[in-house]
Design an enzyme around this catalytic site. Structure first.
Site, PDB file in Angstrom:
ATOM      1  N   LYS A 172      -6.799 -20.221  11.105  1.00  0.00           N
ATOM      2  CA  LYS A 172      -7.202 -18.851  10.753  1.00  0.00           C
ATOM      3  C   LYS A 172      -8.228 -18.390  11.771  1.00  0.00           C
ATOM      4  CE  LYS A 172      -6.296 -15.840   7.437  1.00  0.00           C
ATOM      5  NZ  LYS A 172      -5.060 -15.704   6.660  1.00  0.00           N
ATOM      6  N   GLY A 232      -2.936  -3.874  -7.908  1.00  0.00           N
ATOM      7  CA  GLY A 232      -2.971  -3.642  -6.457  1.00  0.00           C
ATOM      8  C   GLY A 232      -1.692  -2.954  -6.048  1.00  0.00           C
TER       9      GLY A 232
HETATM   10  P1  NAD Z   1      -3.362  -3.933   0.963  1.00  0.00           P
HETATM   11  O1  NAD Z   1      -4.669  -3.623   1.567  1.00  0.00           O
HETATM   12  O2  NAD Z   1      -2.130  -3.308   1.509  1.00  0.00           O
HETATM   13  O3  NAD Z   1      -3.400  -3.577  -0.610  1.00  0.00           O
HETATM   14  C1  NAD Z   1      -4.432  -3.975  -1.466  1.00  0.00           C
HETATM   15  C2  NAD Z   1      -4.338  -3.120  -2.725  1.00  0.00           C
HETATM   16  O4  NAD Z   1      -5.260  -3.618  -3.680  1.00  0.00           O
HETATM   17  C3  NAD Z   1      -4.690  -1.652  -2.517  1.00  0.00           C
HETATM   18  O5  NAD Z   1      -3.804  -0.847  -3.257  1.00  0.00           O
HETATM   19  C4  NAD Z   1      -6.089  -1.536  -3.122  1.00  0.00           C
HETATM   20  O6  NAD Z   1      -6.365  -0.240  -3.628  1.00  0.00           O
HETATM   21  C5  NAD Z   1      -5.958  -2.523  -4.247  1.00  0.00           C
HETATM   22  N1  NAD Z   1      -7.238  -2.963  -4.783  1.00  0.00           N
HETATM   23  C6  NAD Z   1      -8.390  -3.232  -4.132  1.00  0.00           C
HETATM   24  N2  NAD Z   1      -9.353  -3.571  -5.012  1.00  0.00           N
HETATM   25  C7  NAD Z   1      -8.770  -3.529  -6.234  1.00  0.00           C
HETATM   26  C8  NAD Z   1      -9.228  -3.778  -7.550  1.00  0.00           C
HETATM   27  N3  NAD Z   1     -10.489  -4.135  -7.785  1.00  0.00           N
HETATM   28  N4  NAD Z   1      -8.354  -3.649  -8.577  1.00  0.00           N
HETATM   29  C9  NAD Z   1      -7.078  -3.279  -8.348  1.00  0.00           C
HETATM   30  N5  NAD Z   1      -6.595  -3.010  -7.142  1.00  0.00           N
HETATM   31  C10 NAD Z   1      -7.434  -3.141  -6.095  1.00  0.00           C
HETATM   32  O7  NAD Z   1      -3.251  -5.532   0.987  1.00  0.00           O
HETATM   33  P2  NAD Z   1      -1.949  -6.432   0.848  1.00  0.00           P
HETATM   34  O8  NAD Z   1      -1.441  -6.775   2.204  1.00  0.00           O
HETATM   35  O9  NAD Z   1      -1.037  -5.835  -0.167  1.00  0.00           O
HETATM   36  O10 NAD Z   1      -2.610  -7.777   0.288  1.00  0.00           O
HETATM   37  C11 NAD Z   1      -2.951  -7.921  -1.097  1.00  0.00           C
HETATM   38  C12 NAD Z   1      -3.283  -9.369  -1.375  1.00  0.00           C
HETATM   39  O11 NAD Z   1      -2.175 -10.193  -1.014  1.00  0.00           O
HETATM   40  C13 NAD Z   1      -4.465  -9.947  -0.578  1.00  0.00           C
HETATM   41  O12 NAD Z   1      -5.107 -10.923  -1.382  1.00  0.00           O
HETATM   42  C14 NAD Z   1      -3.791 -10.652   0.596  1.00  0.00           C
HETATM   43  O13 NAD Z   1      -4.609 -11.673   1.144  1.00  0.00           O
HETATM   44  C15 NAD Z   1      -2.589 -11.215  -0.114  1.00  0.00           C
HETATM   45  N6  NAD Z   1      -1.492 -11.538   0.789  1.00  0.00           N
HETATM   46  C16 NAD Z   1      -0.917 -10.599   1.578  1.00  0.00           C
HETATM   47  C17 NAD Z   1       0.135 -10.944   2.419  1.00  0.00           C
HETATM   48  C18 NAD Z   1       0.820  -9.908   3.264  1.00  0.00           C
HETATM   49  O14 NAD Z   1       1.818 -10.271   3.918  1.00  0.00           O
HETATM   50  N7  NAD Z   1       0.400  -8.650   3.251  1.00  0.00           N
HETATM   51  C19 NAD Z   1       0.578 -12.280   2.483  1.00  0.00           C
HETATM   52  C20 NAD Z   1      -0.022 -13.232   1.654  1.00  0.00           C
HETATM   53  C21 NAD Z   1      -1.063 -12.848   0.802  1.00  0.00           C
END
Ligand code: NAD
Length: 586
Positions: free
Chosen positions: A272, A384
């Site tokens: 990372k 989310g």
């Molecule tokens: P993103 O930034 O696109 O979306 C995050 C969402 O969470 C947004 O809609 C935001 O408004 C919402 N959010 C933030 N705080 C919140 C709260 N307190 N309550 C409810 N909603 C809230 O991010 P993403 O890429 O969708 O990633 C989301 C999660 O998935 C993260 O933990 C990330 O590490 C994990 N993840 C993502 C991927 C990927 O490929 N994008 C892969 C593995 C894990």
């Protein structure tokens, strides 16, 4: 290492109010009569103007004093977006400390004699303690410094602060990562030597890169890259741009990448990276210069055969295109496979964008079969509504589920008859939130997590389901889209209550699986159709799910522990085989 923090809105308001007392044209304090002390004048005016109790204003002032005492640099982003971000000079920062001291309950620098804020007293105190020996010029200089500071504060929109004080993140994610490893190691009866080696990252590189900013100043940013373990193959993991990213956090994320790639059977290790910066306050040009410099600084540490970065928080396909381009320029030929998550026209893979949610959908389908749950008509709540949450809602709906609740950082919406994911997204794009969507009743995020549903998909942040709400969760199945949304205490409670939880390292591994596919396609220089990507992803995910379930049944543990046991065993076995030792007996 410098930590960057943003002052809260309340702290910024308080600073602006302090400046107003000394301003040529005060906006708030113009008509004020004298008070018994500068402290009381500030506290009571703040309390009245912003309608908060005086006690809270006092606490705010004390907290601000502590923060500014520790500040190395202070940047002021003006409220007028057309004006550039300004860095306080060293003397202005000292003057700011004098000013805050002036308003404190027990001033240590300024012994105020007046009953009202007096610019002369401020200049005198500054000059006496910090100024040049010349009385006349020194005093005039101090007045100029305070006038300049007042002007900057009055026009401030957001204030950022850099400090050498360490950022303490609680709970420390590296400690959490070690705990999960320790549980698996004990169950596997892991050789102490291998266990000890797995408790440490292989290597960490910290770099400091100077960047020419748009205002002509040069700033130095700290970046890092952690290789946790490469027994199974080249290391892989994202790069995060965040003001408070720490080595412990990056190390924990690198450990999780090691287990995630291992549990789904990819021939990859875990890594990372992170850069301490605030991308929200940087221009596109500054971000490009930072990305290219960081790439050069870590270039000996990365490569298609050694370590392959990808996007993470606040980095994206464009960041990866810059990294690939810079690295290729250094080599003198294209090296598309050095990073993944690139735009499709420069070596990216079809299907990468929805890969995490598609993988999650496959594990939910597998989970429903395991539980004998009918997926058609099953109700789903998604926390989310970003990349993972929205695509999961859409794909689960396509598989017959009914999406009854979704949320984002502003709150959630609920409709027992089902929500249309595309229409909710359209509403979010138009208004900035899912909240206010016509066909959904407003609910809080807490209500979403405990709402009546069959399947819960936390896809926002870590630590959402804790010992405080785990006993109220009503879902039969939880699929962790986010990393670490359920705390270890909550895990226990959910397990005892018979709630089936598919852990993050399996449930959201679709992203890294398609990242791996991207790299394979880069190396072959031959690209697959979206359907091929989807089919291969399904194979990987289904196999991983079945393998973890088999460990779960064999050892009578929950699915998270089973996933860790499988991953740790694979990494440990590879380490031992490479040294001619026998692996762990099954
Ligand atoms: P993103 O930034 O696109 O979306 C995050 C969402 O969470 C947004 O809609 C935001 O408004 C919402 N959010 C933030 N705080 C919140 C709260 N307190 N309550 C409810 N909603 C809230 O991010 P993403 O890429 O969708 O990633 C989301 C999660 O998935 C993260 O933990 C990330 O590490 C994990 N993840 C993502 C991927 C990927 O490929 N994008 C892969 C593995 C894990």
């Amino acid at each position: 290492m410098l930590s960057l923090t943003e002052l809260s809105v309340a702290e910024t308001d308080l600073l602006r109010l302090m400046a107003d007392f000394f301003a040529e044209n005060p906006k708030i304090t113009a008509g004020l009569e004298s008070y018994t002390s500068a402290h009381y004048a500030l506290v009571s005016t703040y309390s009245e103007h912003f309608e908060v109790p005086e006690q809270e204003a006092r606490r705010l002032l004390e907290g601000l004093r502590e923060k500014v005492t520790l500040a190395q640099y202070l940047q002021i982003e003006p409220s007028d977006v057309n004006r550039k971000v300004e860095l306080l000079s060293e003397s202005e920062l000292i003057m700011l400390r004098v000013m805050i001291d002036y308003f404190s309950e027990n001033p240590k620098i300024v012994a105020s004699n007046s009953h009202f804020a007096d610019a002369d007293e401020l200049a005198d105190a500054y000059h006496w303690f910090f100024g040049p020996p010349d009385r006349v010029d020194g005093n005039a200089l101090a007045r100029r410094i305070s006038a300049e500071l007042v002007k900057k504060l009055q026009n401030s929109g957001t204030i950022h602060m850099e400090t050498l004080a360490s950022v303490v993140s609680t709970p420390n994610p590296y400690e959490g990562a070690l705990k999960q490893l320790d549980i698996a190691a004990e169950k596997l009866n892991l050789t102490p030597m291998i266990h000890e080696m797995l408790r440490h990252p292989m290597r960490i590189l910290v770099v400091n890169v100077p960047i020419l900013m748009d205002d002509g100043n040069t700033r130095v940013f700290t970046g890092m890259r952690v290789h946790y373990n490469d027994a199974l193959g080249p290391t892989k993991g994202g790069i995060r741009y965040h003001p408070n990213v720490t080595i412990d956090e990056v190390t924990a994320l690198a450990a999780w990448m090691t287990w995630k790639t291992a549990v789904i059977g990819l021939p990859l290790g875990g890594a990372k990276g992170g850069v301490r910066c605030n991308p929200k306050t940087m221009s596109n040009g500054e971000l490009e210069r930072l990305t290219r410099s960081y790439t050069r600084a870590i270039s000996k540490f990365i490569g298609p055969d050694t370590d392959i970065p990808a996007p993470d928080v606040y980095t994206n396909a464009q960041t990866m295109a810059w990294m690939m381009d810079e690295y290729s320029e250094m080599l003198g030929h294209n090296a598309f496979g050095v990073v993944t998550g690139k735009p499709v026209n420069v070596g990216g893979s079809l299907g990468r964008n929805e890969a995490t949610s598609l993988g999650l959908t496959y594990v939910v389908i597998d989970g429903a079969k395991h539980l004998n749950m009918e997926l058609k008509g099953a109700t789903v709540a998604v926390q989310g509504y970003g990349n993972v949450g929205y695509n999961a809602a859409r794909l689960l709906r396509d598989n017959g589920c009914k999406i009854v609740a979704v949320s984002d950082s502003s709150g959630g919406i609920y409709n027992s008859n089902g929500l249309d994911p595309e229409l909710v997204l359209k509403h979010k794009e138009e208004t900035g939130s899912v909240l206010g969507y016509r066909k959904g009743k407003a609910i809080s995020n807490e209500e979403l997590l405990t709402s009546e549903c069959d399947i819960l998909v936390p896809a926002a942040l870590e630590n959402q389901i804790t010992k405080n709400n785990a006993s109220r969760v009503r879902a039969k199945m939880i699929a962790e889209g986010a990393n670490g949304p359920v705390t270890p205490e909550a895990d226990e409670i959910l397990f005892t209550r018979g709630i089936f939880l598919i852990p993050d390292i399996v449930a959201n591994s679709g992203g890294v699986a398609v990242s791996y596919f991207e790299q394979v396609q880069n190396q072959m220089n031959y690209y697959w159709t979206e359907e091929e990507v989807r089919n291969r992803l399904k194979d990987v995910i289904d196999k991983a799910f079945a393998n973890v379930i088999s460990v779960m049944k064999q050892h009578k543990v929950n699915m998270r522990t089973a996933a860790y046991m499988l991953a740790v065993r694979r990494v440990a076995d590879a380490m031992m085989t490479r040294k001619g030792m026998k692996g762990i007996p099954t």
